[in-house]
Scaffold this motif. Structure first.
Motif, short mmCIF file in Angstrom:
data_model
loop_
_atom_site.label_atom_id
_atom_site.label_comp_id
_atom_site.label_asym_id
_atom_site.label_seq_id
_atom_site.Cartn_x
_atom_site.Cartn_y
_atom_site.Cartn_z
N ARG A 104 0.79 -1.27 -0.11
CA ARG A 104 -0.03 0.22 0.00
C ARG A 104 0.88 1.30 0.05
NH1 ARG A 104 -2.04 -0.10 6.39
NH2 ARG A 104 -0.12 1.17 7.10
N ALA A 105 0.46 2.44 -0.53
CA ALA A 105 1.21 3.67 -0.47
C ALA A 105 0.28 4.74 -0.65
CB ALA A 105 1.99 3.60 -1.83
N THR A 106 0.52 5.88 0.07
CA THR A 106 -0.11 7.02 0.38
C THR A 106 0.36 7.99 -0.51
OG1 THR A 106 1.11 7.88 1.95
CG2 THR A 106 -0.89 6.35 2.52
N THR A 107 1.35 7.89 -1.47
CA THR A 107 1.80 9.05 -2.07
C THR A 107 1.56 8.94 -3.53
OG1 THR A 107 4.08 8.23 -2.21
CG2 THR A 107 3.58 9.79 -0.69
N PHE A 108 1.26 9.91 -4.37
CA PHE A 108 1.18 9.97 -5.82
C PHE A 108 2.28 9.27 -6.73
CE2 PHE A 108 -0.97 11.61 -9.59
CZ PHE A 108 0.10 11.84 -10.39
N ARG A 109 3.50 9.81 -5.98
CA ARG A 109 4.56 9.21 -7.02
C ARG A 109 5.01 7.78 -6.75
NH1 ARG A 109 5.38 14.35 -5.44
NH2 ARG A 109 6.34 15.70 -7.01
N ALA A 110 4.26 7.00 -5.98
CA ALA A 110 4.54 5.63 -5.60
C ALA A 110 3.89 4.85 -6.71
CB ALA A 110 3.91 5.24 -4.11
N TYR A 111 2.96 5.22 -7.34
CA TYR A 111 2.19 4.49 -8.33
C TYR A 111 2.72 4.54 -9.76
CZ TYR A 111 -1.01 3.63 -4.46
OH TYR A 111 -1.37 3.37 -3.02
N ASP A 112 2.47 3.43 -10.37
CA ASP A 112 3.16 3.18 -11.46
C ASP A 112 2.24 3.20 -12.84
OD1 ASP A 112 4.66 1.18 -9.60
OD2 ASP A 112 5.69 2.28 -10.61
N ALA A 113 0.87 2.93 -12.55
CA ALA A 113 -0.24 3.36 -13.65
C ALA A 113 -1.54 3.79 -13.03
CB ALA A 113 -0.47 1.75 -14.14
#
Length: 124
Positions: A104-113
């Motif tokens: 899980r991640a809360t920051t925008f930049r952690a997501y790839d798609a």
């Protein structure tokens, strides 16, 4: 190429419920951490909820905690967010996102798609 398609948005009244879905294709959904974000007009995209690859760990923003529930069905390659007790301030375009790193991640930049979003409008 991983594709995410959101659905389930609409126009509702304050206090109503909606369930958003995000169907994921082209990748290994069961290994992804997933998240929901939203963006209201004139505002930055903000974190809503996240879930790890197994569904065993979730986290919510303070603004939706207790009202929204994120879940996933790895057999259907789909992540959901159940939104209850909706408020006018929940009005936004809702986006789902995939984190290939599984957590899980809360920051925008952690997501790839990212998906293209679905509009949720809550009238008072």
């Amino acid at each position: 190429q991983v594709q995410l398609v959101e659905s389930g948005g609409g126009l509702v009244q304050a206090g109503d419920s909606l369930r958003l879905s995000c169907a994921v294709s082209g990748g290994t959904f069961s290994t992804y951490g997933m998240g929901w974000f939203r963006q209201a007009p004139g505002k930055e995209r903000e974190f809503v909820a996240t879930i790890n690859w197994s569904g065993g760990s979730t986290y919510y923003s303070d603004s939706v905690k207790g009202r929204f529930t994120i879940s996933r069905d790895n057999a259907k390659n789909t992540v959901y967010v159940q939104m209850n007790s909706l408020k006018p301030e929940d009005t936004a375009v809702y986006y789902c996102a995939a984190n290939f790193g599984s957590q899980r991640a809360t920051t925008f930049r952690a997501y790839d798609a990212w998906g293209r979003g679905t509009q949720v409008t809550v009238s008072s």
